[in-house]
Design a protein around this motif. Structure first.
Motif, mmCIF file in Angstrom:
data_model
loop_
_atom_site.group_PDB
_atom_site.id
_atom_site.type_symbol
_atom_site.label_atom_id
_atom_site.label_comp_id
_atom_site.label_asym_id
_atom_site.label_seq_id
_atom_site.Cartn_x
_atom_site.Cartn_y
_atom_site.Cartn_z
ATOM 1 N N HIS A 185 0.967 -0.878 -0.125
ATOM 2 C CA HIS A 185 -0.003 -0.317 0.103
ATOM 3 C C HIS A 185 0.772 1.328 0.204
ATOM 4 C CE1 HIS A 185 -3.212 3.028 1.378
ATOM 5 N NE2 HIS A 185 -2.591 3.051 1.997
ATOM 6 N N THR B 227 -2.123 -3.622 -1.168
ATOM 7 C CA THR B 227 -3.558 -4.581 -1.919
ATOM 8 C C THR B 227 -3.695 -5.390 -2.566
ATOM 9 O OG1 THR B 227 -2.568 -1.398 -1.850
ATOM 10 C CG2 THR B 227 -4.691 -2.196 -3.632
ATOM 11 N N VAL C 240 -7.097 -2.613 1.117
ATOM 12 C CA VAL C 240 -5.929 -2.464 1.655
ATOM 13 C C VAL C 240 -5.997 -3.302 3.175
ATOM 14 C CG1 VAL C 240 -3.872 -1.029 2.978
ATOM 15 C CG2 VAL C 240 -5.635 0.173 0.755
#
Ligand SMILES: [Zn+2]
Ligand SMILES: [Zn+2]
Ligand SMILES: [Zn+2]
Length: 370
Positions: free
Chosen positions: A104, A258, A268
């Protein structure tokens, strides 16, 4: 591991027809109008932002979109008929979901430098604002998910290798010397000579170990302390690590990453474990330990046990008896010890015996002399 959801981010897809970057929620290219083909994957944007729009979150949660069996158009998971051709979507193919796209990335993205004219552009700009060149090639690839790296084993240097070799030779030498000593000891102690002697003196010793209840300090988890234990103090310590959340635990989570949901949005998530804390305590408890001994000695052939006067918090433990016989011989005085009271009775004063004496001048055995 528990998968912990931190929220959703909007992904992107690149139109294969015109190279335009499209937001994941758009099902047709915003530049040329081409529907997103089912083999065009979603990608992470240059900077991911958790979405707060309820409608988009609901869309992200509804599951992978469906491509129409007849015309290929991408339709939302909740649709039953194709928005383009009206066909029944029950025969359509759902988009792939569950693929990890990368770590992420919520840090602000670097501006995109146009490869043609060098103008800085917005991180998600499809085309250069100055010259109109495509910026797709200049888009940075999303960072791959960092896997924990095992520290590389340090190769042993040649000097430490040779010193460990020296150490090994030294160890072998030491073992040889010790073995030699042990063998010499057994050879010498088994080499005996016979000496005749007479019993000169006898004595016996009888000992009773007395145990008392003594307070001792121990450590244990609070629920393992015996009922009679008195807690002196506790600290919170990690008792176990588990996958499921628990009360009084610390959450340890990996890098957020993600995951493609197939809806144009990514979820996420973080893999988390839980270190469960518990009271680890010092406590005091009474335990039986040797506190005293009663000893009685004599020089006759009627060995007796010592009389005990025990307190209520005391008890009798091990008993021990030894019988010592002193022989006088032409070579001097020798002492022999037996533990059996019946064997002891045979050593009447003045009786004659053959003593087996080893190199260390210890009596190893005795036989009555006929
Ligand atoms: Zn296009
Ligand atoms: Zn269709
Ligand atoms: Zn340009």
């Amino acid at each position: 591991m528990t998968k912990k959801s931190l929220g959703y981010v909007e992904l992107e897809w690149i139109c294969p027809n015109c190279d335009t970057r499209n937001p994941g929620s758009r099902r047709t290219c915003m530049n040329c109008g081409m529907p997103q083909p089912d083999d065009v994957e979603f990608q992470q944007p240059a900077q991911e932002k958790l979405i707060e729009d309820d409608e988009k979150i609901a869309q992200a949660k509804s599951g992978p979109d469906i491509h129409c069996y007849y015309c290929g158009t991408r339709n939302p998971a909740t649709a039953t008929t194709c928005s383009q051709c009206g066909a029944d979507l029950s025969e359509g193919a759902r988009r792939k979901a569950g693929e990890v796209l990368g770590a992420h990335n919520d840090k602000p993205a670097e501006p995109l430098i146009c490869p043609a004219c060098g103008t800085p552009n917005a991180p998600n700009a499809p085309n250069c604002v100055q010259c109109g060149a495509s910026l797709t090639a200049a888009q940075p690839k999303p960072e791959p998910l960092q896997k924990p790296v095992q520290p590389a084993a340090k190769p042993a240097s040649s000097s430490s290798k040779s010193s460990s070799m020296m150490g090994r030779i030294g160890l072998v030498g030491l073992v040889v010397v010790v073995l030699g000593c042990i063998i010499t000891f057994f050879v010498l102690s088994s080499r005996t000579e016979d000496i005749s002697g007479t019993v000169d003196d006898v004595s016996w010793t009888r000992t009773v170990i007395i145990e008392g209840l003594v307070p001792v300090e121990r450590e244990a988890w609070r629920d393992n302390i015996p009922v009679e234990g008195v807690v002196l103090g506790c600290t919170q310590q990690i008792r176990r690590t588990q996958d499921q959340p628990a009360p009084n635990s610390q959450e340890i989570c990996g890098t957020p990453y993600t995951v493609d949901t197939g809806s144009g949005f990514g979820e996420v998530v973080q893999d988390c474990q839980y270190q469960v804390y518990d009271d680890f305590c010092r406590y005091s408890v009474n335990e039986w330990q040797a506190v005293d001994e009663a000893v009685l000695r004599g020089n006759d052939f009627s060995p007796r046990w010592p009389a005990l006067s025990l307190r209520p918090d005391q008890r009798e433990a091990n008993r021990d008896e030894t019988y010592r016989i002193v022989f006088s011989t032409p070579e001097g005085t020798y002492t022999y010890v037996v533990r059996d009271p019946t064997a002891f009775q045979r050593f009447q004063p003045g009786s004659r015996w053959i003593l087996e004496v080893n190199t260390f001048n210890s009596v190893t055995d005795v036989k009555p002399a006929n």
